[in-house]
Design an enzyme around this catalytic site. Structure first.
Site, PDB file in Angstrom:
ATOM      1  CB  CYS A  75      33.250  61.366   1.123  1.00 30.69           C
ATOM      2  SG  CYS A  75      31.824  61.749   0.104  1.00 30.69           S
ATOM      3  CG  HIS A 108      28.929  56.512 -23.523  1.00 30.11           C
ATOM      4  ND1 HIS A 108      27.624  56.439 -23.900  1.00 30.11           N
ATOM      5  CD2 HIS A 108      29.305  55.417 -24.058  1.00 30.11           C
ATOM      6  CE1 HIS A 108      27.330  55.617 -24.480  1.00 30.11           C
ATOM      7  NE2 HIS A 108      28.227  54.742 -24.630  1.00 30.11           N
ATOM      8  NE  ARG A 147      26.234  63.497 -27.104  1.00 30.51           N
ATOM      9  CZ  ARG A 147      25.829  62.193 -27.362  1.00 30.51           C
ATOM     10  NH1 ARG A 147      26.013  61.159 -27.041  1.00 30.51           N
ATOM     11  NH2 ARG A 147      24.870  62.381 -28.425  1.00 30.51           N
TER      12      ARG A 147
END
Length: 157
Positions: A75, A108, A147
Site C-alpha cells: 500500500c 525467527h 516465542r
C-alpha cells in the site's frame, strides 16, 4: 531474462495491494512472476481508489487455504496492509523496508506476509527486500519456537 529450474523459488506467492501500491505491485509481478513456483495476483488492477483491507484479506485467504506459501502486500506506506493482515488468524505480517528485517522476520518469527510501502521505497530496494524474504526459511530453534508458540496462542484468546 530466462530462468533455469534451479533459480526458481519453490514458494507460491500471493501478491496484493491498493491503488497506492499498484505501480510497485505491477513491477514486482513482472519481476518475480518467473522466479517463484507460482504468483497469484490478488489485485488491485489499476490506480482507482480502493480499500487496502480487501487485498489483505485476499492474500491471507490464499495463504490460509494452502494456495500460497507466503504473501506480499503493498500500500502507500505498508502500515495499513500490515495492520489489516495481522487481524487475520494464521497471518504473521510485518513492514520491512530493509533486507535484514525481511529475512530475520521469516527466520525467527515465521513471518508469512511481507508488507512494503509503494510510496516509501523504490523498486530496486523493493526487489532486494522481496528476494531476501523469499530466500529465507524459518529456523525452528527452541527460542524461536517458544516465542512463535506464544504468538500463536494469542490467536486463541
Amino acid at each position: 531474462m530466462s530462468q533455469n529450474a534451479e533459480s526458481v523459488s519453490p514458494i507460491r506467492l500471493a501478491v496484493g495491494g491498493d491503488h497506492a501500491g499498484f505501480a510497485l505491485k505491477q513491477l514486482v509481478v513482472e519481476r518475480f512472476g518467473s522466479q517463484v513456483a507460482s504468483l497469484i495476483d490478488c489485485g488491485t488492477d489499476d490506480e482507482t481508489s480502493c480499500d487496502y483491507p480487501d487485498f489483505a484479506v485476499e492474500v491471507a485467504e490464499r495463504i490460509n487455504s494452502g494456495e500460497a506459501d507466503r504473501g506480499l502486500l503493498i500500500c502507500g506506506s505498508g502500515v495499513g496492509v500490515s495492520v489489516a493482515a495481522n487481524k487475520i488468524t494464521g497471518i504473521r505480517a510485518a513492514i520491512c523496508h530493509d533486507t535484514y528485517s525481511a529475512h530475520q522476520g521469516v527466520e525467527h518469527d515465521d513471518m508469512n506476509v511481507l508488507c512494503i510501502g509503494g510510496r516509501i521505497i523504490g523498486s530496486e530496494l523493493a526487489y532486494e527486500i522481496i528476494s531476501s524474504f523469499l530466500k529465507a526459511n524459518y529456523t525452528p530453534e527452541e527460542r524461536h519456537q517458544r516465542r512463535l508458540n506464544k504468538i500463536l496462542a494469542l490467536e486463541c484468546d
